[in-house]
Design a protein around this motif. Structure first.
Motif, mmCIF file in Angstrom:
data_model
loop_
_atom_site.group_PDB
_atom_site.id
_atom_site.type_symbol
_atom_site.label_atom_id
_atom_site.label_comp_id
_atom_site.label_asym_id
_atom_site.label_seq_id
_atom_site.Cartn_x
_atom_site.Cartn_y
_atom_site.Cartn_z
ATOM 1 N N ARG A 146 34.587 49.299 26.445
ATOM 2 C CA ARG A 146 34.473 47.950 25.837
ATOM 3 C C ARG A 146 35.675 47.368 26.616
ATOM 4 O O ARG A 146 36.722 47.414 26.896
ATOM 5 C CB ARG A 146 35.044 47.939 24.557
ATOM 6 N N TYR A 148 37.754 44.025 27.238
ATOM 7 C CA TYR A 148 38.514 42.873 26.619
ATOM 8 C C TYR A 148 38.847 41.678 27.566
ATOM 9 O O TYR A 148 39.717 41.709 28.628
ATOM 10 C CB TYR A 148 39.752 43.361 26.032
ATOM 11 N N GLN A 164 34.959 40.158 23.684
ATOM 12 C CA GLN A 164 34.753 41.704 24.098
ATOM 13 C C GLN A 164 33.541 41.671 24.604
ATOM 14 O O GLN A 164 32.423 41.188 24.239
ATOM 15 C CB GLN A 164 34.808 42.243 22.761
#
Length: 328
Positions: A146, A148, A164
């Motif tokens: 993921r 950010y 995100q």
DNA sequence: AAGATTTGACCGCG
DNA sequence: CGCGGTCAAATCTT
């Protein structure tokens, strides 16, 4: 997300004939709009936007008729990262419209990096805002990390907007069209998004056509209501939509993943989980505000049902009169 | 040199 | 204690 499911389901199970009909009508309308703007507007923005819409419809039609318009794909080619170390980014960004547009192009050249990093990054940059990546994390039960991002103007304007990005589990394996789930948090207190929007319209289009990625965007309402929207990012059409549809109700982990998405709202952050299968309540929709970061740029190719639904929703909320995709 | 990304470390929460 | 989100030093590109 109900938004997504409804519209996508409609597309997924429909024969191309009817779809083509709608697209053709939409295309014609876009053509008229374009003609009007060309003749009357002194601003480049609206004209470019109309042109982009037109292009999208053309591509959609071509797809529906089995024609392959050049452009899309050939994108994440080198994806795969193989290594995984420091950068080679296309360093995206720049505080001016010009430099940002340039960076957008740079992304294309560089980044042979992994996990479809290019697409992911592109998707990241496509929403008219300048984002700065501040972290990346492997997520449990997820094959993909993921990413950010926070607003590049966090320091300058104290902008708290973050987002995100994560590649979805199910659709990526077939490599054809990875789905990226983008979740926005917080509010843009900076107004640079408008500038960025303009610059994307002006210069980011080539890049836009490269990505075969799809995105599932999550908006937020202040009371936790869901208002996610998804669409294919490239010339891929109904086929992708159906995939996205599946994406919305995956057999495995992603479901939980998406439930975690906490879309942002103009009012702030909500921690309420999103229920994919629950239609947005009227009051929730009422609270849905267009977050700048969620603008739909010209490259986005909506499925018709999606387009209609989104359009109706936006109109109902009076959003279309605002800065949705309209460069200032 | 400036500014962006990478990536390991740190921290808070359940 | 594990997991997810953020920080920050190191690194890299322009």
């Amino acid at each position: 997300m109900a938004l997504t499911m409804v519209s996508l389901a409609a597309i997924a199970g429909k024969p191309t004939a009817a779809s083509a009909q709608f697209v053709a009508e939409g295309r014609e309308s876009a053509a008229r709009l374009y003609a009007l703007l060309v003749g009357s507007s002194a601003l480049h923005g609206p004209v470019d936007l109309a042109e982009q819409i037109l292009l999208c419809f053309d591509r959609a039609l071509a797809k529906l008729h089995g024609v392959n318009l050049a452009g899309a794909e050939d994108d994440d080619d080198a994806a795969g990262n193989g290594n995984g170390r420091k950068r080679k980014p296309g360093r995206g960004r720049g505080l001016t419209a010009a430099s940002a547009a340039a960076s957008s192009k740079r992304m294309r050249v560089s980044n042979a990096g992994g996990n479809g990093a290019r697409i992911e990054r592109k998707a990241t940059m496509d929403d008219k805002f300048l984002w700065r990546k501040y972290g990346q994390k492997e997520i449990k039960n997820s094959k993909h990390p993921r990413f950010y991002y926070r607003c590049s103007y966090k320091d300058d304007h104290g902008c708290t907007a973050t987002k995100q990005v994560q590649q979805s589990e199910t659709a990526d394996d077939d490599t054809a069209s990875p789905v990226y789930i983008i979740t926005y948090f917080g509010e843009h207190t900076c107004r640079h998004g408008d500038d960025a929007a303009a610059m994307v319209v002006d210069g980011g289009e080539e890049e836009d056509q490269l990505s075969p990625a799809q995105m599932v965007i999550s908006f937020a309402s202040s009371n936790g209501g869901d208002a996610s929207v998804s669409w294919p990012c490239s010339g891929d059409d109904a086929q992708n939509n159906s995939e996205t549809s599946h994406e919305s109700s995956p057999p495995e982990a992603p479901a939980g993943e998406e439930e975690h998405l906490r879309p942002c709202t103009a009012a702030g952050v909500s921690d309420e989980p999103i229920m994919e299968s629950t239609p947005p309540a009227p009051e929730l929709l009422a609270d849905l505000k267009p977050m700048d970061g969620c603008l739909l740029d010209g490259e986005s190719l909506f499925g018709m049902d999606e387009l209609v639904y989104f359009h109706e929703l936006s109109a109902a909320l009076g959003l279309l009169d605002r800065d949705w995709g309209a460069p200032v």
